[in-house]
Write a protein that holds these residues in place. Structure first.
Motif, short mmCIF file in Angstrom:
data_model
loop_
_atom_site.label_atom_id
_atom_site.label_comp_id
_atom_site.label_asym_id
_atom_site.label_seq_id
_atom_site.Cartn_x
_atom_site.Cartn_y
_atom_site.Cartn_z
N ARG A 7 0.83 -1.20 0.00
CA ARG A 7 0.00 0.00 0.00
C ARG A 7 0.88 1.26 0.00
N HIS A 8 1.92 1.23 0.83
CA HIS A 8 2.80 2.40 0.91
C HIS A 8 3.66 2.56 -0.34
N MET A 9 4.08 1.44 -0.92
CA MET A 9 4.87 1.54 -2.15
C MET A 9 4.03 2.15 -3.26
N ILE A 10 2.77 1.76 -3.33
CA ILE A 10 1.90 2.31 -4.38
C ILE A 10 1.70 3.81 -4.16
N ARG A 11 1.49 4.18 -2.90
CA ARG A 11 1.30 5.61 -2.60
C ARG A 11 2.56 6.40 -2.96
N ALA A 61 4.90 5.62 -5.13
CA ALA A 61 5.05 5.69 -6.59
C ALA A 61 4.14 6.78 -7.16
N HIS A 62 2.91 6.83 -6.68
CA HIS A 62 1.97 7.85 -7.19
C HIS A 62 2.47 9.25 -6.87
N GLU A 63 3.03 9.41 -5.66
CA GLU A 63 3.54 10.75 -5.31
C GLU A 63 4.73 11.14 -6.17
N LEU A 64 5.47 10.14 -6.66
CA LEU A 64 6.58 10.43 -7.56
C LEU A 64 6.11 10.54 -9.01
N GLY A 65 4.81 10.45 -9.22
CA GLY A 65 4.26 10.59 -10.56
C GLY A 65 4.36 9.33 -11.40
N MET A 66 4.52 8.18 -10.74
CA MET A 66 4.63 6.92 -11.49
C MET A 66 3.34 6.11 -11.35
N GLN A 67 3.07 5.32 -12.38
CA GLN A 67 1.98 4.36 -12.28
C GLN A 67 2.54 3.03 -11.81
N VAL A 68 1.66 2.18 -11.24
CA VAL A 68 2.13 0.93 -10.68
C VAL A 68 1.50 -0.26 -11.40
N VAL A 69 2.35 -1.22 -11.76
CA VAL A 69 1.91 -2.47 -12.37
C VAL A 69 2.24 -3.59 -11.39
N ALA A 70 1.27 -4.44 -11.06
CA ALA A 70 1.56 -5.60 -10.21
C ALA A 70 1.77 -6.80 -11.12
N GLU A 71 2.93 -7.45 -10.98
CA GLU A 71 3.32 -8.54 -11.87
C GLU A 71 3.02 -9.91 -11.27
N GLY A 72 2.68 -10.87 -12.11
CA GLY A 72 2.58 -12.26 -11.67
C GLY A 72 1.40 -12.52 -10.75
N ILE A 73 0.29 -11.83 -11.00
CA ILE A 73 -0.89 -11.99 -10.14
C ILE A 73 -1.70 -13.20 -10.61
N VAL A 89 -7.78 -14.02 -7.66
CA VAL A 89 -8.80 -12.98 -7.67
C VAL A 89 -8.67 -12.10 -6.42
N ASN A 90 -8.37 -12.72 -5.28
CA ASN A 90 -8.25 -11.93 -4.05
C ASN A 90 -7.12 -10.91 -4.13
N GLN A 91 -6.02 -11.30 -4.75
CA GLN A 91 -4.92 -10.35 -4.94
C GLN A 91 -5.41 -9.15 -5.77
N VAL A 92 -6.17 -9.45 -6.81
CA VAL A 92 -6.67 -8.37 -7.68
C VAL A 92 -7.53 -7.41 -6.86
N LEU A 93 -8.42 -7.97 -6.05
CA LEU A 93 -9.34 -7.12 -5.30
C LEU A 93 -8.59 -6.25 -4.29
N LEU A 94 -7.59 -6.86 -3.63
CA LEU A 94 -6.80 -6.08 -2.68
C LEU A 94 -6.04 -4.95 -3.39
N LEU A 95 -5.44 -5.29 -4.53
CA LEU A 95 -4.65 -4.31 -5.27
C LEU A 95 -5.52 -3.19 -5.83
N ARG A 96 -6.75 -3.55 -6.19
CA ARG A 96 -7.66 -2.52 -6.68
C ARG A 96 -7.99 -1.52 -5.57
N GLU A 97 -8.21 -2.08 -4.40
CA GLU A 97 -8.51 -1.23 -3.26
C GLU A 97 -7.31 -0.33 -2.90
N MET A 98 -6.11 -0.82 -3.19
CA MET A 98 -4.90 -0.03 -2.91
C MET A 98 -4.56 0.94 -4.03
#
Ligand code: C2E
Ligand code: MG
Ligand code: MG
Length: 289
Positions: free
Chosen positions: A221-225, A227-239, A242-251
């Motif tokens: 959650r903090h890494m995503i935040r 990255a966003h503050e540095l103006g970067m988008q985040v890609v989660a690899e190797g997912i 479904v639960n991982q997707v839902l958690l990552l969407r929420e983050m």
């Protein structure tokens, strides 16, 4: 048992070294023929945008079908090609092949905002890389920002001055830059802020415990935040779940790439995938699209 029988251990160790050396040698030799013999292909793995379930980009991944050994993984032959200098020729093949494919999808009316290719460390020491990329893009009439370049963290950090010069020239050209396998190397966050990186790809190994470990979830959650503050988008690899997707969407993770949505596909399959955009239909309920 190694300590009980050191001689046996060293013999076995030596035998393994010999086998490994021979394998290395054979792969290195076969690589010369592989380019000529058209033994390489590219496959394409979709990246799914979490905000609306659309596939607007993909990563090209090389495949090698050896006439006698069958499929050999890029994780095996790319490091060998790096060592013996053949990565340059292979890298050029990947660049040209991927861009021609992108051009042909566009000609068929399929829309794909970005196509990513992987660059290895040795390619980043080539002063004329930016020039060659520019030439390839303009000969096909493609805009620079359609090409995304994935570079691994370890390579970037190996020679930070040289790689930031090269990344800057690629950035000036207009290409998108992604930091691949983030979280597996030793990058300094201070450098990350200085490099012109557009996307951060969180490595699969960082995300394995996402569902079970609150510490892991908090870190992501903090890494995503960050990255966003540095103006970067985040890609989660190797997912894969479904639960991982839902958690990552929420983050607020931006993109998902993984077997849960799609394995790497042949060019034909990926063309069909783009036409059907199946994720959007199957995931409406989850993604709120
Ligand atoms: P990478 O760039 O980090 O690519 C992601 C790897 O994870 C790919 O393996 C992909 O097939 C795999 N993957 C994707 N989704 C999942 C998932 O849900 N679960 C699991 N377990 N794996 C998943 P692949 O294609 O075998 O490539 C391995 C590595 O080889 C790549 O890692 C990249 O570093 C390198 N590579 C591949 N193609 C090229 C290329 O054209 N040029 C260069 N220089 N390196 C390449
Ligand atoms: Mg990659
Ligand atoms: Mg990766």
């Amino acid at each position: 048992h190694n300590l009980a029988n050191p001689a046996g251990f060293y013999l076995r160790f030596e035998a393994e070294m010999v086998t490994q050396k021979r394998q290395h040698f054979e792969i290195s030799n076969s690589l010369y023929a592989a380019l000529e013999g058209q033994e390489f292909t590219l496959c394409y793995q979709p990246k799914i945008r979490l905000s609306d379930g659309f596939c607007d980009s993909a990563e090209a991944l090389i495949r090698w079908h050896h006439p006698t050994y069958g499929a050999i993984s890029p994780a095996v032959f790319i490091p060998i090609a790096e060592q013996d200098g053949q990565i340059q020729a292979i890298g050029d093949w990947v660049l040209q092949h991927a861009l021609r494919q992108l051009h042909s999808w566009r000609a068929q009316g399929l829309s794909l905002a970005h196509l990513a290719i992987n660059l290895s460390g040795r390619q980043l020491t080539d002063d004329r890389l930016a020039e060659r990329i520019a030439g390839c893009l303009s000969s096909l009439g493609l805009q620079a920002d359609t090409l995304e370049l994935e570079v691994t963290e370890t390579f970037l950090m190996a020679d930070i001055d040289a790689s930031s010069r090269l990344l800057s020239s690629l950035h000036q050209l207009g290409c998108q830059l992604a930091m691949d396998d983030f979280g597996t190397g030793y990058s300094s966050l201070a450098y990350l802020a200085k490099l012109p990186v557009n996307k951060l790809k969180l490595d699969r190994s960082l995300l394995l415990d996402l569902e079970d470990s609150p510490q892991c979830a908090s870190m992501i959650r903090h890494m995503i935040r960050m990255a966003h503050e540095l103006g970067m988008q985040v890609v989660a690899e190797g997912i894969e779940s479904v639960n991982q997707v839902l958690l990552l969407r929420e983050m607020q993770c931006d993109y998902i790439q993984g077997y849960v949505f799609s394995k790497p596909l042949s060019s034909l399959e990926f063309g069909r995938f783009l036409t059907a955009q199946p994720i959007r239909q199957q995931w409406e309920e989850y993604l709120n699209v």
